[in-house]
Each structure stands twice: as C-alpha cells, then as structure tokens.
Design an enzyme around this catalytic site. Structure first.
Site, PDB file in Angstrom:
ATOM      1  N   LYS A 174       0.865  -1.187   0.000  1.00 21.88           N
ATOM      2  CA  LYS A 174       0.000   0.000   0.000  1.00 21.88           C
ATOM      3  C   LYS A 174       0.898   1.233   0.000  1.00 21.88           C
ATOM      4  CE  LYS A 174      -1.777   2.654   3.060  1.00 21.88           C
ATOM      5  NZ  LYS A 174      -1.659   3.946   2.346  1.00 21.88           N
TER       6      LYS A 174
ATOM      7  N   GLY B 143       7.210   5.004   7.836  1.00 24.86           N
ATOM      8  CA  GLY B 143       6.379   6.188   8.070  1.00 24.86           C
ATOM      9  C   GLY B 143       6.734   6.824   9.398  1.00 24.86           C
ATOM     10  N   SER B 144       5.759   7.534   9.959  1.00 30.98           N
ATOM     11  CA  SER B 144       6.023   8.295  11.186  1.00 30.98           C
ATOM     12  C   SER B 144       5.975   7.394  12.426  1.00 30.98           C
ATOM     13  CB  SER B 144       4.989   9.403  11.323  1.00 30.98           C
ATOM     14  OG  SER B 144       3.705   8.823  11.364  1.00 30.98           O
ATOM     15  N   VAL B 145       6.511   7.905  13.515  1.00 32.80           N
ATOM     16  CA  VAL B 145       6.524   7.136  14.775  1.00 32.80           C
ATOM     17  C   VAL B 145       5.093   6.868  15.237  1.00 32.80           C
ATOM     18  CG1 VAL B 145       7.194   7.201  17.216  1.00 32.80           C
ATOM     19  CG2 VAL B 145       8.771   8.052  15.465  1.00 32.80           C
TER      20      VAL B 145
ATOM     21  N   THR C 180       2.256   6.621  13.541  1.00 32.22           N
ATOM     22  CA  THR C 180       1.580   5.562  12.767  1.00 32.22           C
ATOM     23  C   THR C 180       2.270   4.219  13.024  1.00 32.22           C
ATOM     24  OG1 THR C 180       1.164   7.218  11.062  1.00 32.22           O
ATOM     25  CG2 THR C 180       0.674   4.966  10.479  1.00 32.22           C
TER      26      THR C 180
ATOM     27  N   GLU D 124      10.284   1.281   9.989  1.00 30.28           N
ATOM     28  CA  GLU D 124      11.285   2.283   9.599  1.00 30.28           C
ATOM     29  C   GLU D 124      10.655   3.638   9.845  1.00 30.28           C
ATOM     30  OE1 GLU D 124      14.322   1.973   8.726  1.00 30.28           O
ATOM     31  OE2 GLU D 124      14.485  -0.153   8.322  1.00 30.28           O
TER      32      GLU D 124
ATOM     33  N   CYS E  87      14.252  10.829   6.038  1.00 26.16           N
ATOM     34  CA  CYS E  87      14.188  10.378   7.436  1.00 26.16           C
ATOM     35  C   CYS E  87      15.544  10.439   8.141  1.00 26.16           C
ATOM     36  CB  CYS E  87      13.651   8.961   7.486  1.00 26.16           C
ATOM     37  SG  CYS E  87      14.555   7.845   6.396  1.00 26.16           S
TER      38      CYS E  87
END
Ligand code: NAD
Length: 506
Positions: A189, A241-243, A245, A263, A297
């Site tokens: 996705k 993605g972000s921490v 999520t 990651e 990142c």
C-alpha cells in the site's frame, strides 16, 4: 532529445490517467467496494494529477487472497530461478529509468536528477537480492551420536508493505525485493500522496516473470493500511512512516502476533570537529539536509560544529546554500524541488516561526518561493539555515521533515556525544574529523542504526539500514534483512533408538 522527452511525458501522462489504481492478479483494477476518493495533487504545479477511491475491506481481502494463491507457486520456485527473475527486474528498471524517474517527480516533486539516483538504487536492490538469494543455505548441526538437526529458512507467506511518500519507489523496493527473494508474496500500500511508481513496478515484475499475484498493489489511506495490518492471512507487516503511525501498525500486528519491521522518523546529529575537511563537511551538510526538499528520514538536521571553525563553516555553508537552485523539478539543473503538499509546506514554515519565537536566527531561506506558471501552484520553500539554536527548541527536538537545518556549537567531544544522544530518535548520524581514532570513538558511542564518517546519507542496498530507539524496529537491506523475511525450521533427526528414560518399560 526533445522528441524522447515528449515521448516520456506522454507515457507518464498515460500511466497517470489510466483507470484502475489497484493492481491485483496481474492487472490494474478498480476497487469493487470504493471508499472515499483520494485526490493526488502534483507537487510541482499544485494541479490534480489523478484521483481514485480508497480501497476497503473486500479489496484488501482480494489482494491478500491473490497473493496467498501466488505464494503456492513462488515459494516453490527455486532460489536460482527467483534470483534470475529479480535480476531481470533490475535490468528492466534500468531500461525504464527515465520513465520511472519522471513518474516519481510527478508524484513527489523532487528534482529529476535525484529521482534518477533513487530509481537506479531500486535496480541495485533487485540485482543485489536476486544475486544473493541463491547463496543462502540452511545448516546441518550434529547433535549426539548419529543424531543431527537440519535448520532451514522458510518464507513467511504473504507480507504487507506500507510506505511513505518521500522515496516512493525506493521504499517499496527495499521491502519487495528481499521479500520476494526469500519466496514470500507481497501486497503493497503506497502513500496516498504518491501512488504511481509502485503501480508501474507491478507491470515490470509481471513482465520479467514474477507470477501474477505475487506482488499486488492496494491503494488507499490509513484505514486501508490498517485493514491490511489486521488481515489474518498477512504474516508480516513492513512499515515505513512516522513514529505515531508506526505505533498503531505495531499494535495491529501485535493483535495477530505478526512480525513487524518499522522504519520510522529521525532527528539525527551531524558532528563536525575543528580538524574536519571544511569543503567536504559543507558538501555533506547539504546532502544531510537539502536533498528531496529535506524530506529524508535520516537527515542530519542537528548540525553540531566545534567552536573554532564555526564562523568559517557558517560562511561557507550559507554561500553553498544560496547557490542551490529552486525550480521546476523537471529541469535538469534544479536542486530544490517542490514540497509534497501545501499542508506539509505550512507545517515546515510553522517550525521556522516557532524557532524564531524561541530566539533562533534565520541566516537564509525559510520562505515560500513563487515560480512562474504552470509551477505557481507548487509549494517551493527556500532551504533554511538557523543559528542561535539551543537543544531545547522545538525545531531542534522534533522531526521537521523539510529543508530546515539547525546549527549548534560545541566545545568538547564528551559534551557533543551526550547532546547528540539526547533524543528519542536513533536513525542515523555523522561525524567529520581527520582523526581516525576520534571518529571511531564517536560513532561507537552514538546511539543510531547508521553512522557515516566523513560523508552523509549514502545507503546502498547491501548495507543494513534501520533505527535505534523510536526510529524503528528491525533492519532493511543487507543480508540482515533476509532473516526478517524468513523463519527458521529446525528438524531434529534421531540417529538411533528413542531414549525416553524410565517412561517406557519393556
Ligand atoms: P505516515 O505515518 O503519515 O504514513 C505512512 C503510511 O502509513 C501511509 O501509507 C499511510 O497511508 C499509512 N497509514 C496511516 N495510518 C495508518 C494505520 N493506522 N495503519 C496502517 N497504515 C497507516 O508517514 P508519512 O507522512 O507518509 O511519511 C513521513 C514519515 O516517514 C517521517 O516521519 C519519516 O521520517 C518517515 N520515514 C522513515 C523512513 C525510514 O527508513 N526510517 C523512510 C522514509 C520516511
């Protein structure tokens, strides 16, 4: 040259306007149960690029079921054949370099030269994992007498990948290439902001011989991602993605006791000692902050400079930053492209405002630049260097994910290591010094998954990458990742009679 560019542009536009943004069982298709529409805006222009419905439960189930069917065949394909097919995927990506790079720029807004570097690294990843997989063997371990054990590495099954928008195809490839190499099948996705290149990859994989269904793409927002994480036939989730999520993905995976790779974000330190080669340190500082509009990142956004060279370093850095060319990302000489969305640009600018209100000084940049039409709807931000920063400022503590560099000064090695580690993140870091012993001392003590000595932001697919602390869990790339896409099976073989002590009486 112009004719070739026109051809590529036509192919890119055709790809974006074709119907069906999911890819299941070897073809593009519409969701059967369409949810809310997603409108993708081209960052470079601010104009509508494409739109499609988010996918719901039934479509996630279809994608997973298709990958489950394909697993029966792909997992039984020999490692040499799998490797050969993945190597072909690498060459096919090289053959389509310009098309894929243009498609990536359409989606993401990064400069075309950077997109080419990213796409080539995707080819590298397929070639590396295609090449390495035939040499991965099991183990024979003697136990006692004639007894022994066999340890084999087996694929997990259907793996779900969920990606961010800053390196759309690279993020996808870093997951798909090793997962397929190990015999798994995959449902990906992409970020709803950058749906295109993961879709284009599907055609390439089918063309080179990956069975239909072994790589499916399901488009959608966070709800679609969540459905994928909770699906009972998904064996593992690999997330970028972000921490915040990442925590939700981990919770979803925990509900089904699934394996998970995360990651996540970073706020990495780049430490420049007085004996550093100044020109290289400035070049690396640009690479650590201003590639992909700062949306990287691993960026070294906390730049610690030792006091003795601070003034000279600052002067050189400002000169180099002012020479960056903000422009249409399709222009070959552009070095700063468009921020992904208006909302994200506003967030980045708000960090600069907060820094100013806390006492930081803007040495350069930090503003929206308006380009002539058709790019006047894009959000182009000038790279920003902040000074008079302190460790407790919001801009120094939080991930900005934009071109905002905080310069900090230090005196002593111990002091800078303590300050560099005073963060919940631990993705990466860098040190510039000509003193090799100091370089090793410092990298040993920095709490991060990747450290660079006298360079920054290089990550070939044969080196493991991933975070300490809240920057993530597990590793991508290198042979380390093969353990994360396989599970061991131990087979104990008895070489004599069963010895069950007093349990059995003649
Ligand atoms: P995000 O967390 O907002 O979204 C990432 C993906 O998760 C998207 O595809 C999104 O649709 C999906 N998602 C959202 N909610 C979900 C849920 N509940 N369950 C499952 N999936 C869900 O991140 P972003 O804004 O797309 O990306 C930026 C972040 O990614 C930054 O923090 C950056 O540091 C990080 N990042 C990390 C790496 C790395 O390798 N460590 C690489 C690139 C980006």
């Amino acid at each position: 040259m112009e004719a070739r560019r026109a051809l590529i542009r036509r192919a890119v536009n055709a790809c974006c306007s074709k119907q069906g943004f999911n890819y299941i069982d070897g073809k593009r298709c519409e969701p059967t149960e369409p949810k809310q529409p997603i409108k993708v805006i081209e960052p470079a222009t601010g104009l509508l690029l494409c739109s499609f419905p988010s996918s719901g439960e039934r479509d996630v189930a279809n994608a997973v079921a298709s990958s489950k069917r394909a697993f029966a065949q792909w997992s039984q394909t020999s490692c040499v054949d799998r490797g050969r097919i993945l190597m072909k995927a690498g060459s096919k990506i090289r053959d389509n370099l310009d098309f894929l790079a243009h498609l990536e720029v359409k989606d993401n807004g990064k400069p075309i030269w950077e997109a080419r570097v990213d796409i080539l690294s995707c080819a590298d990843a397929f070639e590396y994992f295609g090449g390495v997989i035939p040499s991965i063997a099991g183990q024979y371990i003697p136990v006692e007498g004639d007894s022994f054990a066999l340890i084999s590495r087996e694929p997990l099954g259907v793996v779900a990948g969920i990606g961010a928008w800053n390196f759309p195809l690279q993020t996808c490839t870093w997951k798909v290439a090793p997962a397929l190499a190990c015999g798994n099948t995959f449902v990906y996705k992409p970020s709803p902001l950058t749906p295109m290149t993961a879709l284009a990859l599907a055609d390439i994989l089918v063309e080179v011989g990956v069975p239909k269904g072994a790589y499916n793409v399901i488009q959608g927002d966070g709800d679609t991602g969540s459905l994928l994480c909770y699906h009972p036939d998904v064996a593992k989730v690999s997330f970028t993605g972000s921490v915040s999520t990442g925590a939700k993905v981990m919770a979803a995976a925990a509900a089904g006791i699934k394996k998970v790779t995360l990651e996540l974000g970073g706020k990495s330190p780049l430490i420049i000692f007085e004996d550093a080669d100044l020109k290289n340190a400035v070049k690396a500082t640009l690479m650590a902050n201003f590639l992909t509009q700062g949306e990287v990142c691993s960026n070294g956004t906390r730049v610690f400079v030792q006091k003795g060279i601070y003034k000279e370093f600052l002067k050189n850095l400002i000169e180099a930053t002012n020479k960056l060319k903000i422009g249409d990302p399709f222009d070959e000489d552009t070095t700063v492209g468009a921020t992904i969305t208006k909302e994200h640009a506003e967030k980045v600018l708000s960090y600069i405002e907060s820094a100013k209100s806390e006492g930081a000084t803007v040495e350069c940049g930090g503003e929206r630049c308006l380009l002539p039409s058709p790019n006047d709807g894009g959000y182009y931000l000038s790279p920003c260097v902040l000074t008079s920063c302190t460790d407790d400022m919001k801009v120094v503590k939080e991930e900005v994910f934009g071109s905002v560099l905080s310069l900090l000064t230090f005196s002593e090695e111990d002091e800078v290591i303590t300050r560099a580690n005073a963060t919940n993140f631990g993705l990466a870091g860098g040190v510039f010094t000509k003193d090799i012993q100091r370089a090793f001392r410092v990298v040993k003590r920095i709490q991060a998954g990747t450290l660079w000595i006298n360079t920054y932001n290089l990550y070939p697919p044969f080196l493991p990458f991933g975070g300490y602390k809240q920057s993530g869990l597990g590793r991508e790339n290198g042979t380390a990742v093969l353990e994360q896409y396989t599970q061991t099976k131990t087979v104990y073989v008895e070489g004599g009679d069963v010895d069950c002590g007093p349990l059995y009486q003649e």
